[in-house]
Write an enzyme that holds these catalytic residues in place. Structure first.
Site, mmCIF file in Angstrom:
data_model
loop_
_atom_site.group_PDB
_atom_site.id
_atom_site.type_symbol
_atom_site.label_atom_id
_atom_site.label_comp_id
_atom_site.label_asym_id
_atom_site.label_seq_id
_atom_site.Cartn_x
_atom_site.Cartn_y
_atom_site.Cartn_z
ATOM 1 N N TYR A 136 -5.606 -9.134 2.238
ATOM 2 C CA TYR A 136 -5.738 -7.710 2.588
ATOM 3 C C TYR A 136 -5.618 -7.579 4.102
ATOM 4 O O TYR A 136 -6.517 -7.975 4.856
ATOM 5 C CB TYR A 136 -7.085 -7.172 2.123
ATOM 6 C CG TYR A 136 -7.207 -7.072 0.617
ATOM 7 C CD1 TYR A 136 -6.514 -6.090 -0.091
ATOM 8 C CD2 TYR A 136 -8.028 -7.945 -0.091
ATOM 9 C CE1 TYR A 136 -6.633 -5.984 -1.469
ATOM 10 C CE2 TYR A 136 -8.150 -7.842 -1.474
ATOM 11 C CZ TYR A 136 -7.449 -6.856 -2.153
ATOM 12 O OH TYR A 136 -7.573 -6.753 -3.507
ATOM 13 N N ASP A 168 0.841 -1.197 0.000
ATOM 14 C CA ASP A 168 0.000 0.000 0.000
ATOM 15 C C ASP A 168 0.877 1.248 0.000
ATOM 16 O O ASP A 168 2.010 1.212 0.475
ATOM 17 C CB ASP A 168 -0.898 0.010 1.248
ATOM 18 C CG ASP A 168 -1.975 -1.059 1.177
ATOM 19 O OD1 ASP A 168 -2.327 -1.478 0.051
ATOM 20 O OD2 ASP A 168 -2.450 -1.486 2.247
ATOM 21 N N TYR A 214 3.891 -9.270 7.765
ATOM 22 C CA TYR A 214 3.627 -7.848 7.981
ATOM 23 C C TYR A 214 3.728 -7.525 9.455
ATOM 24 O O TYR A 214 3.470 -8.365 10.307
ATOM 25 C CB TYR A 214 2.205 -7.487 7.547
ATOM 26 C CG TYR A 214 1.883 -7.784 6.114
ATOM 27 C CD1 TYR A 214 1.970 -6.788 5.152
ATOM 28 C CD2 TYR A 214 1.470 -9.064 5.732
ATOM 29 C CE1 TYR A 214 1.647 -7.060 3.824
ATOM 30 C CE2 TYR A 214 1.159 -9.339 4.413
ATOM 31 C CZ TYR A 214 1.240 -8.332 3.462
ATOM 32 O OH TYR A 214 0.934 -8.603 2.159
#
Ligand SMILES: [Zn+2]
Length: 414
Positions: A369, A236, A299
């Protein structure tokens, strides 16, 4: 039809050059050019005539032949009725190609030719008359002969599989077109500042993209006017990428192909927003391989909860180690098809921070996501941090910390 008869049939058409005559017998004998075949066959027919055979052929076909037994006057050579003198122009074409190639660094090339329709048609008519058992196409011979000359002049070689330069000769337009194949450089990047898109944003909403930071040093080194950036996925815009993300930069129409990759790396790494490493030149076919690659990623997410959650309660986060159902997030709805995806979360760890915040480290399948795994996206992602605790949860910081399975990219050398 015996060979002599075929030769006579060809030469009856008018003056036919050695290449066009010999090409009709290209499949016979090896180790010689069509020009040589043509020369031999022409002499052979001349001998038959000298020996008294009654053959009525345009005598321009025997220019320079001295008949001994018979008193035959020969005419000057005229223009070949098959190729219209195309094979006399090999030298001119070679010169023209050399001028086009000037300034380009390359090891190999391939020549293609676009012939005028009338020449192709004329050759086909000849085939109908004389037969095609031993023949070759005019285009094939022209490409080969021009290739041989160019090899000699440039000391480079013809390459059929992946030529660096593709030379297209358009005979009718009297033009040479050059197709310079791209140079592709593999690399891996880290993005160290937020708010930067990977590639240029159409609206000009963001000042600069990673592509615009990384590419210039490559373009300068390759003396290339343009490039294409192929990332192995993208983070992103507001996320950092601390894990090294593979990319291939495709340099279009480069004049230089031997690039000083260390120098490029050093130059790019002067920018504070990005680091690159492990640069190596790869084949263009690797772009597809990189694009098809679906690595797991890890992440780090900083999550802000609506209300404080007890340390013990946080154990519930383990429930996220499951297969999520994710409907296309609202934030990308305008550019992605609206559908449901199943994505696996493989591993999750957390640490409580102050002020209702939790830091989560999560390993997930490609295409998960993460922001939606946290917020639930109004129920579009199930389960989510929000659904598990029954309160709002928001991802306020996201970093890609590792891109797993680079071993799958067999073309990279460490
Ligand atoms: Zn000819």
């Amino acid at each position: 039809m015996e060979i002599c008869k075929r030769v006579v049939k060809i030469l009856e058409k008018g003056y036919v050059c050695n290449n066009c005559l010999g090409r009709h017998f290209a499949q016979l004998l090896t180790g010689m050019s069509n020009e040589e075949r043509g020369r031999i066959l022409r002499k052979f027919v001349a001998m038959e005539i000298d020996a008294g055979k009654d053959i009525d052929i345009d005598k321009s076909n025997f220019a320079g032949v001295e008949f001994r037994k018979r008193d035959i006057e020969t005419n000057e050579e005229s223009e070949c009725v098959v190729c219209e003198g195309l094979f006399d122009e090999l030298g001119d074409w070679c010169g023209k190609i050399m001028r086009n190639l000037q300034g380009y660094e390359f090891k190999n090339f391939l020549i293609g030719t676009r012939l005028p329709d009338k020449l192709v048609k004329r050759e086909e008519e000849l085939w109908e008359d004389v037969g095609i058992e031993y023949c070759e196409e005019m285009k094939a011979e022209f490409n080969r002969e021009l290739g041989k000359r160019l090899e000699e002049k440039t000391k480079k070689v013809v390459e059929f599989e992946l030529p660096e330069m593709q030379v297209l000769v358009d005979v009718e337009k009297d033009e040479v077109e050059l197709n310079v194949n791209s140079v592709c450089v593999y690399g891996e990047y880290q993005k160290t500042e937020r708010g930067i898109p990977q590639t240029e944003w159409p609206s000009g909403k963001y000042e600069i993209s990673l592509e615009e930071i990384i590419a210039p040093a490559f373009l300068r080194e390759a003396d290339s006017a343009d490039e294409k950036f192929h990332g192995a996925g993208r983070e992103d815009i507001d996320a950092l990428c601390k894990g090294w993300r593979p990319f291939i930069l495709e340099l279009l129409g480069p004049k230089k192909r031997k690039l000083d990759l260390d120098k490029i790396k050093e130059e790019v790494n002067k920018n504070r927003e990005v680091n690159i490493r492990n640069l190596q030149t790869v084949g263009r076919d690797k772009i597809g391989e990189l694009k098809a690659w679906q690595p797991d990623k890890s992440y780090r997410a900083l999550v802000e909860m609506e209300k404080d959650v007890d340390e013990e309660d946080l154990e519930k986060l383990k429930k996220l180690e499951t297969t999520l159902t994710q409907r296309t997030p609202q934030r990308v709805e305008h550019r992605r098809a609206d559908r449901y995806r199943k994505r696996r979360v493989k591993d999750i760890h957390w640490e409580k921070r102050k002020d209702r915040k939790i830091e989560i480290v999560v390993k997930a399948e490609a295409g998960t996501y993460i922001k939606e795994m946290i917020s639930g996206d109004g129920g579009r992602t199930v389960p989510s941090v929000a659904s598990i605790f029954g309160m709002d949860a928001e991802c306020i910081e996201l970093d890609v910390i590792e891109i797993h399975g680079k071993d799958d990219l067999a073309f990279i050398t460490e």
